[in-house]
Design a protein around this motif. Structure first.
Motif, mmCIF file in Angstrom:
data_model
loop_
_atom_site.group_PDB
_atom_site.id
_atom_site.type_symbol
_atom_site.label_atom_id
_atom_site.label_comp_id
_atom_site.label_asym_id
_atom_site.label_seq_id
_atom_site.Cartn_x
_atom_site.Cartn_y
_atom_site.Cartn_z
ATOM 1 N N MET A 1 -1.221 4.566 -0.093
ATOM 2 C CA MET A 1 -0.037 5.218 0.454
ATOM 3 C C MET A 1 -0.060 6.681 0.043
ATOM 4 S SD MET A 1 2.447 2.038 -0.556
ATOM 5 C CE MET A 1 1.408 1.639 -1.975
ATOM 6 N N ALA A 2 1.016 7.383 0.281
ATOM 7 C CA ALA A 2 1.070 8.812 -0.036
ATOM 8 C C ALA A 2 1.183 9.007 -1.534
ATOM 9 C CB ALA A 2 2.259 9.454 0.666
ATOM 10 N N GLY A 3 0.045 9.163 -2.182
ATOM 11 C CA GLY A 3 0.050 9.401 -3.617
ATOM 12 C C GLY A 3 0.156 8.154 -4.461
ATOM 13 N N TYR A 4 0.146 6.972 -3.846
ATOM 14 C CA TYR A 4 0.273 5.705 -4.565
ATOM 15 C C TYR A 4 -0.657 4.678 -3.925
ATOM 16 C CZ TYR A 4 4.561 8.076 -5.894
ATOM 17 O OH TYR A 4 5.452 9.002 -6.337
ATOM 18 N N SER A 5 -0.905 3.587 -4.644
ATOM 19 C CA SER A 5 -1.744 2.516 -4.109
ATOM 20 C C SER A 5 -1.233 1.169 -4.593
ATOM 21 C CB SER A 5 -3.206 2.686 -4.550
ATOM 22 O OG SER A 5 -3.745 3.904 -4.078
ATOM 23 N N LEU A 6 -1.454 0.155 -3.766
ATOM 24 C CA LEU A 6 -1.204 -1.232 -4.146
ATOM 25 C C LEU A 6 -2.537 -1.832 -4.571
ATOM 26 C CD1 LEU A 6 0.556 -3.802 -4.312
ATOM 27 C CD2 LEU A 6 0.083 -4.174 -1.889
ATOM 28 N N ILE A 7 -2.593 -2.304 -5.817
ATOM 29 C CA ILE A 7 -3.839 -2.780 -6.408
ATOM 30 C C ILE A 7 -3.720 -4.262 -6.741
ATOM 31 C CG2 ILE A 7 -5.501 -2.462 -8.296
ATOM 32 C CD1 ILE A 7 -5.289 0.016 -6.650
ATOM 33 N N VAL B 1 0.497 1.651 -8.238
ATOM 34 C CA VAL B 1 0.034 2.641 -9.211
ATOM 35 C C VAL B 1 0.147 4.041 -8.648
ATOM 36 C CG1 VAL B 1 -1.581 0.949 -10.157
ATOM 37 C CG2 VAL B 1 -2.392 2.624 -8.469
ATOM 38 N N TYR B 2 0.103 4.999 -9.558
ATOM 39 C CA TYR B 2 0.046 6.401 -9.165
ATOM 40 C C TYR B 2 -1.364 6.719 -8.654
ATOM 41 C CZ TYR B 2 4.385 7.054 -11.835
ATOM 42 O OH TYR B 2 5.668 6.967 -12.312
ATOM 43 N N GLY B 3 -1.439 7.501 -7.578
ATOM 44 C CA GLY B 3 -2.727 7.986 -7.103
ATOM 45 C C GLY B 3 -3.412 7.037 -6.142
ATOM 46 N N THR B 4 -4.496 7.513 -5.554
ATOM 47 C CA THR B 4 -5.303 6.728 -4.623
ATOM 48 C C THR B 4 -6.745 6.712 -5.117
ATOM 49 O OG1 THR B 4 -5.563 8.720 -3.263
ATOM 50 C CG2 THR B 4 -3.850 7.160 -2.607
ATOM 51 N N PRO B 5 -7.206 5.598 -5.678
ATOM 52 C CA PRO B 5 -8.560 5.544 -6.243
ATOM 53 C C PRO B 5 -9.628 5.863 -5.207
ATOM 54 C CG PRO B 5 -7.262 3.620 -6.897
ATOM 55 C CD PRO B 5 -6.480 4.327 -5.841
ATOM 56 N N LEU C 1 -11.929 -0.856 7.679
ATOM 57 C CA LEU C 1 -10.777 -1.683 8.014
ATOM 58 C C LEU C 1 -11.212 -3.105 8.314
ATOM 59 C CD1 LEU C 1 -8.863 0.767 10.403
ATOM 60 C CD2 LEU C 1 -8.392 0.314 7.994
ATOM 61 N N ALA C 2 -10.443 -4.076 7.795
ATOM 62 C CA ALA C 2 -10.688 -5.499 8.044
ATOM 63 C C ALA C 2 -9.335 -6.187 8.138
ATOM 64 C CB ALA C 2 -11.538 -6.111 6.931
ATOM 65 N N PRO C 3 -9.280 -7.373 8.763
ATOM 66 C CA PRO C 3 -7.995 -8.066 8.899
ATOM 67 C C PRO C 3 -7.271 -8.227 7.570
ATOM 68 C CG PRO C 3 -9.636 -9.122 10.278
ATOM 69 C CD PRO C 3 -10.369 -8.085 9.462
ATOM 70 N N GLY C 4 -5.973 -7.926 7.605
ATOM 71 C CA GLY C 4 -5.149 -8.018 6.409
ATOM 72 C C GLY C 4 -4.943 -6.705 5.693
ATOM 73 N N ASP C 5 -5.792 -5.699 5.979
ATOM 74 C CA ASP C 5 -5.632 -4.389 5.328
ATOM 75 C C ASP C 5 -4.351 -3.719 5.806
ATOM 76 O OD1 ASP C 5 -7.990 -4.778 4.046
ATOM 77 O OD2 ASP C 5 -9.164 -3.373 5.270
ATOM 78 N N ARG C 6 -3.681 -3.037 4.892
ATOM 79 C CA ARG C 6 -2.429 -2.354 5.209
ATOM 80 C C ARG C 6 -2.459 -0.933 4.655
ATOM 81 N NH1 ARG C 6 2.024 -7.008 3.505
ATOM 82 N NH2 ARG C 6 1.312 -8.620 4.963
ATOM 83 N N TYR C 7 -1.889 -0.009 5.417
ATOM 84 C CA TYR C 7 -1.787 1.381 4.981
ATOM 85 C C TYR C 7 -0.416 1.926 5.388
ATOM 86 C CZ TYR C 7 -6.799 1.410 4.045
ATOM 87 O OH TYR C 7 -8.043 1.133 3.541
ATOM 88 N N LEU D 1 -7.996 4.425 -16.232
ATOM 89 C CA LEU D 1 -8.651 4.856 -14.994
ATOM 90 C C LEU D 1 -7.928 6.034 -14.336
ATOM 91 C CD1 LEU D 1 -9.424 1.365 -13.398
ATOM 92 C CD2 LEU D 1 -11.086 2.954 -14.403
ATOM 93 N N GLY D 2 -6.791 6.425 -14.895
ATOM 94 C CA GLY D 2 -6.022 7.517 -14.304
ATOM 95 C C GLY D 2 -5.033 7.070 -13.262
ATOM 96 N N HIS D 3 -4.746 5.756 -13.211
ATOM 97 C CA HIS D 3 -3.831 5.215 -12.206
ATOM 98 C C HIS D 3 -2.811 4.300 -12.884
ATOM 99 C CE1 HIS D 3 -6.263 6.910 -9.030
ATOM 100 N NE2 HIS D 3 -7.338 6.357 -9.557
ATOM 101 N N ALA D 4 -1.968 4.892 -13.717
ATOM 102 C CA ALA D 4 -0.951 4.110 -14.420
ATOM 103 C C ALA D 4 0.007 3.457 -13.429
ATOM 104 C CB ALA D 4 -0.170 4.999 -15.385
ATOM 105 N N ILE D 5 0.605 2.354 -13.850
ATOM 106 C CA ILE D 5 1.540 1.625 -12.992
ATOM 107 C C ILE D 5 2.846 2.393 -12.888
ATOM 108 C CG2 ILE D 5 2.861 -0.520 -12.749
ATOM 109 C CD1 ILE D 5 0.574 -1.926 -14.245
#
Length: 532
Positions: free
Chosen positions: A214-220, A165-169, A486-492, A239-243
């Protein structure tokens, strides 16, 4: 190419002539001289050869062959994921329709499955939007469809999607409950809208979780609780985070209207950042028996579309353009030695911590350290984070961390080598050095923290392997640092110009993969560093 079609005359075709029926069946064929298009002696009605333009009746079995047939190109690479005696699951590629459309009749998922599998009577149990990739369930024949279609909602106990999605919630987890409906005054008739208080609609619930920022985007990650039309897409847009790539719910639907008018251009696709919406039906859980002792079946689809992979790998030029557009001169990607930061200070945003019931007390305790504007305030924040975590958060000293212990032992063995570097906060173990690619482990001891840093050209991705900690990260062009647990499995992912800092509130093992054109960390810019 000559293509044979089989159909059953429906209520809509009852009483139509053959040619009128074909007009409706193939709306995208301009040249409807059906006498010339039909291959001679191939038109069958109930297995009898027909000539001319007969009148059709409800329920008749129709077979015919068209010469020089073509339709819109689609990805036909469906794959079988799982099956039992009654039904099966397949991967549907993005942009492949599940059933006939005004542009595709021959190459649809259902038609392909029936033609190329062992189940010529396969029946859909549910649908996906044409541009959505992922898991689709079929019954193997008509009898199984009659049995399972009424029980679909008890058969499927969980449906998980992933979306870019666009943005970082500013939230990490969120449940959305509202009503959805179409609006008569909308230029896009199929678009679903979140209802106002005075509007009628269908109740809808989706649970969201941020997997990666990510930079201006997020994996949801998106869990469908109800299954309304376009539910995930409409909720994320609300929510302001269109795909990314969504022609209806992003960019005010401008590109969907272009598609309807057949006026989409390569420039439009560049602006969309993807040829299709980046949405994947990723995981489905099935409960095949009323007996709750029977273990559920979990089906996972990891066949991410190429556009998805390219986007995450940073291969799309628009992502770099966005980075340059949102960075100021001090962070210009073309500069060799940008200044440490254009900002005189950073405000710390604790929203993600506060939204987690286990960490809300930590967020409250750190509030007094909410501005970082000097070396002293940076170190005070990091030390307070570790102290408050130790006092307030149930830490995981007993959790498995075999890999951390092994790498820490390697670092402790002695002198710096080409692959092992000891640091005040722990150390680095390099596993691959193939310029410009670098892969390494960051071994952050409990209470240790790295510098608040950025890079001029380096792009990097990190994954938490073991342990827990905190991440400070800034968005391009902003004077705000967000705090994430941060917890195991988190990615950035970090692109040039993004400030970031890792804090080991517990022993923390991070795997980093980077593209480092100037050589490993040769473009590193320290904003604030740990005190000895």
């Amino acid at each position: 190419m000559d293509v044979t079609f089989n159909a059953v005359v429906s209520h809509q075709g009852d009483g139509l002539s053959l040619y009128a029926y074909l007009d409706g069946y193939f709306p995208f064929i301009d040249n409807n001289d059906w006498a010339a298009r039909l291959v001679a002696d191939t038109t069958l009605v109930d297995d009898s050869v027909m000539v001319g333009n007969p009148q059709l009746r409800l329920g008749q079995q129709l077979s015919f062959c068209l010469n020089h047939y073509s339709e819109e190109a689609v990805d036909i690479g469906w794959q079988l994921l799982w099956q039992n005696d009654a039904f099966f699951a397949v991967h549907k590629p993005a942009n492949l329709p599940v059933h006939r459309t005004t542009r595709n009749v021959y190459n649809t998922l259902t038609a392909l499955v029936r033609r190329t599998s062992d189940w010529p009577e396969a029946q859909l149990l549910h649908r996906l939007d044409q541009e959505t990739a992922g898991i689709v369930l079929f019954a193997k024949n008509n009898d199984q469809a009659k049995l399972w279609q009424p029980k679909f909602h008890t058969l499927v106990t969980q449906k998980i999607y992933q979306a870019i999605v666009y943005g970082t919630p500013d939230w990490t987890e969120l449940e959305v409950n509202n009503k959805l409906a179409v609006r008569g005054d909308s230029p896009i008739r199929c678009q679903m809208h979140v209802c106002r208080a005075d509007e009628k609609g269908k109740a809808s619930t989706t649970r969201f979780r941020v997997v990666q920022r990510m930079a201006g985007y997020s994996l949801i990650e998106c869990e469908l609780v109800t299954g309304r039309k376009h539910q995930i897409r409409a909720h994320l847009a609300h929510l302001g985070h269109a795909i990314v790539g969504d022609k209806i719910y992003a960019h005010q639907g401008e590109y969907y209207l272009h598609r309807l008018a057949d006026s989409l251009t390569p420039e439009h696709h560049q602006q969309l950042l993807s040829p299709h919406q980046l949405l994947l039906a990723h995981r489905v859980t099935l409960q095949q028996s009323d007996d709750q002792q029977t273990a559920p079946v979990v089906i996972v689809d990891d066949h991410y579309p190429m556009a998805w992979q390219a986007f995450l790998a940073g291969l799309l030029d628009p992502l770099l353009v966005l980075t340059q557009t949102h960075s100021n001169n001090s962070k210009d990607l073309g500069m060799t030695n940008p200044s440490p930061s254009a900002a005189d200070f950073f405000d710390v945003n604790f929203a993600a911590l506060a939204a987690n019931p286990d960490l809300s007390g930590l967020a409250e305790g750190l509030a007094e350290f909410g501005r970082i504007d000097s070396q002293a305030s940076f170190n005070a924040f990091c030390r307070a984070s570790c102290t408050l975590w130790r006092n307030q958060v149930a830490h995981q000293d007993g959790a498995p961390k075999a890999q951390f212990d092994e790498l820490q032992a390697r670092i402790a063995e002695g002198a710096v080598t080409d692959s092992v570097i000891a640091t005040p906060w722990g150390g680095v173990v390099i596993t691959r050095l193939a310029p410009p690619t670098v892969e390494k482990y960051l071994v952050v001891q409990r209470g240790g923290y790295l510098a608040l840093e950025t890079h001029s050209v380096k792009q990097e991705q990190i994954e938490v392997i073991e342990g827990r900690g905190l991440l400070l990260v800034g968005e391009l062009g902003e004077t705000e640092l967000r705090v994430h647990a941060l917890a195991p499995g988190d990615r950035y992912a970090f692109v040039p110009g993004m400030e970031h800092c890792l804090i080991g509130t517990e022993d923390l093992l991070i795997f980093e993969r980077s593209n480092d054109p100037k050589g490993m960390d040769q473009d590193l810019i320290f904003l604030y560093t740990p005190e000895a």
